[in-house]
Design an enzyme around this catalytic site. Sequence first.
Site, PDB file in Angstrom:
ATOM      1  N   CYS A  87     -24.996 -13.728 -24.016  1.00  0.00           N
ATOM      2  CA  CYS A  87     -25.241 -13.328 -25.396  1.00  0.00           C
ATOM      3  C   CYS A  87     -25.854 -13.802 -26.082  1.00  0.00           C
ATOM      4  O   CYS A  87     -26.861 -14.756 -25.668  1.00  0.00           O
ATOM      5  CB  CYS A  87     -24.036 -14.011 -26.262  1.00  0.00           C
ATOM      6  SG  CYS A  87     -24.195 -16.089 -27.337  1.00  0.00           S
ATOM      7  N   GLU A  88     -27.084 -13.420 -27.122  1.00  0.00           N
ATOM      8  CA  GLU A  88     -28.130 -13.556 -27.569  1.00  0.00           C
ATOM      9  C   GLU A  88     -28.810 -13.983 -28.700  1.00  0.00           C
ATOM     10  O   GLU A  88     -29.361 -14.821 -28.774  1.00  0.00           O
ATOM     11  CB  GLU A  88     -28.885 -12.292 -27.817  1.00  0.00           C
ATOM     12  CG  GLU A  88     -28.263 -11.538 -28.936  1.00  0.00           C
ATOM     13  CD  GLU A  88     -29.251 -10.249 -29.652  1.00  0.00           C
ATOM     14  OE1 GLU A  88     -28.994  -9.793 -30.881  1.00  0.00           O
ATOM     15  OE2 GLU A  88     -29.229  -9.341 -28.572  1.00  0.00           O
ATOM     16  N   HIS A  89     -27.251 -14.912 -28.565  1.00  0.00           N
ATOM     17  CA  HIS A  89     -27.008 -16.289 -30.276  1.00  0.00           C
ATOM     18  C   HIS A  89     -27.294 -17.531 -29.637  1.00  0.00           C
ATOM     19  O   HIS A  89     -27.599 -18.457 -29.836  1.00  0.00           O
ATOM     20  CB  HIS A  89     -25.839 -15.543 -30.857  1.00  0.00           C
ATOM     21  CG  HIS A  89     -26.452 -14.904 -32.225  1.00  0.00           C
ATOM     22  ND1 HIS A  89     -24.230 -13.966 -31.752  1.00  0.00           N
ATOM     23  CD2 HIS A  89     -26.976 -13.698 -32.520  1.00  0.00           C
ATOM     24  CE1 HIS A  89     -25.169 -12.792 -32.202  1.00  0.00           C
ATOM     25  NE2 HIS A  89     -26.948 -12.276 -32.093  1.00  0.00           N
ATOM     26  N   HIS A  90     -26.558 -17.888 -27.865  1.00  0.00           N
ATOM     27  CA  HIS A  90     -26.824 -18.725 -27.800  1.00  0.00           C
ATOM     28  C   HIS A  90     -26.971 -18.933 -26.052  1.00  0.00           C
ATOM     29  O   HIS A  90     -26.718 -19.721 -25.456  1.00  0.00           O
ATOM     30  CB  HIS A  90     -25.196 -19.728 -27.969  1.00  0.00           C
ATOM     31  CG  HIS A  90     -24.457 -19.757 -29.325  1.00  0.00           C
ATOM     32  ND1 HIS A  90     -23.364 -18.382 -29.947  1.00  0.00           N
ATOM     33  CD2 HIS A  90     -24.912 -20.179 -30.028  1.00  0.00           C
ATOM     34  CE1 HIS A  90     -23.864 -18.767 -30.873  1.00  0.00           C
ATOM     35  NE2 HIS A  90     -24.403 -20.394 -31.583  1.00  0.00           N
ATOM     36  N   GLN A 128     -22.274  -8.211 -27.760  1.00  0.00           N
ATOM     37  CA  GLN A 128     -21.362  -7.288 -27.375  1.00  0.00           C
ATOM     38  C   GLN A 128     -21.236  -5.701 -27.640  1.00  0.00           C
ATOM     39  O   GLN A 128     -21.369  -4.396 -27.111  1.00  0.00           O
ATOM     40  CB  GLN A 128     -19.779  -7.273 -26.779  1.00  0.00           C
ATOM     41  CG  GLN A 128     -18.707  -6.719 -26.718  1.00  0.00           C
ATOM     42  CD  GLN A 128     -17.149  -7.547 -26.368  1.00  0.00           C
ATOM     43  OE1 GLN A 128     -17.063  -8.209 -26.270  1.00  0.00           O
ATOM     44  NE2 GLN A 128     -16.488  -6.444 -26.704  1.00  0.00           N
ATOM     45  N   HIS A 156     -15.775 -14.789 -23.977  1.00  0.00           N
ATOM     46  CA  HIS A 156     -17.461 -15.253 -25.154  1.00  0.00           C
ATOM     47  C   HIS A 156     -17.211 -16.807 -24.488  1.00  0.00           C
ATOM     48  O   HIS A 156     -16.392 -16.837 -25.686  1.00  0.00           O
ATOM     49  CB  HIS A 156     -17.733 -14.726 -25.970  1.00  0.00           C
ATOM     50  CG  HIS A 156     -17.773 -13.192 -26.286  1.00  0.00           C
ATOM     51  ND1 HIS A 156     -19.290 -12.658 -26.784  1.00  0.00           N
ATOM     52  CD2 HIS A 156     -16.946 -12.092 -25.948  1.00  0.00           C
ATOM     53  CE1 HIS A 156     -19.426 -11.167 -26.673  1.00  0.00           C
ATOM     54  NE2 HIS A 156     -17.562 -10.905 -26.490  1.00  0.00           N
ATOM     55  N   CYS A 158     -19.252 -18.583 -25.442  1.00  0.00           N
ATOM     56  CA  CYS A 158     -19.406 -19.418 -27.008  1.00  0.00           C
ATOM     57  C   CYS A 158     -18.857 -20.071 -27.250  1.00  0.00           C
ATOM     58  O   CYS A 158     -18.330 -20.490 -28.689  1.00  0.00           O
ATOM     59  CB  CYS A 158     -20.668 -18.944 -27.998  1.00  0.00           C
ATOM     60  SG  CYS A 158     -20.139 -17.516 -28.176  1.00  0.00           S
TER      61      CYS A 158
END
Length: 195
Positions: A87-90, A128, A156, A158
């Site tokens: 994931c691009e956030h974490h 996603q 996920h 995260c």
Amino acid sequence: MNKSPHTHHKPTRKEAEDAVRTLIAFTGDFPDRSGLTQTPDRVVRAFTEHYKGYNEDPAQFLQTTFDEISGYSDIVLLRDIPFYSHCEHHMAPFLGVAHVAYLPSHFVVGISKLARVVEMYAKRLQIQEKMTAQIATAIDTHLKPQGVAVMIEATHHCMLGRGVTKAGAQLITTHYTGIFKTDLTKQSEVRSLFL
């Protein structure tokens, strides 16, 4: 002004390894400890594999098609394509399966190529929802079928190792183009094949 993501300076391998050493130190550990001295090299090699999708184009997988289909005119579906992404956030992993379907207009593509398109987009920093749309759009653009349907089911990390920590939760996303978007009967048919 925001720069295009494709015009930034790409760090050297040494700069990337130095960044990993900095992160190790940030955790409170010691980058020069014997168990960690090779970690920067290993992480950079892993990143090269995890994010190789940035160096690929869906056209390379979808340009070879077959038009000798003997009048076949129904849904083509490849189910349960496993993938592993971040994931691009974490930058935490998310993994699951993708189901990809299309209704051919005049030709079909080798089924392994559908799996390669999924893999290409999975090997990038992602969310996603975006990955689902990217896969469908690439197939729609290059094959020009009557429609494309994509469903992704993923877990996920995260949500497993930080924050809300809800093990077992699964995210399901769908994206439809063409006839699968406009004809609810066809959409219902392909959804039943996904499940």
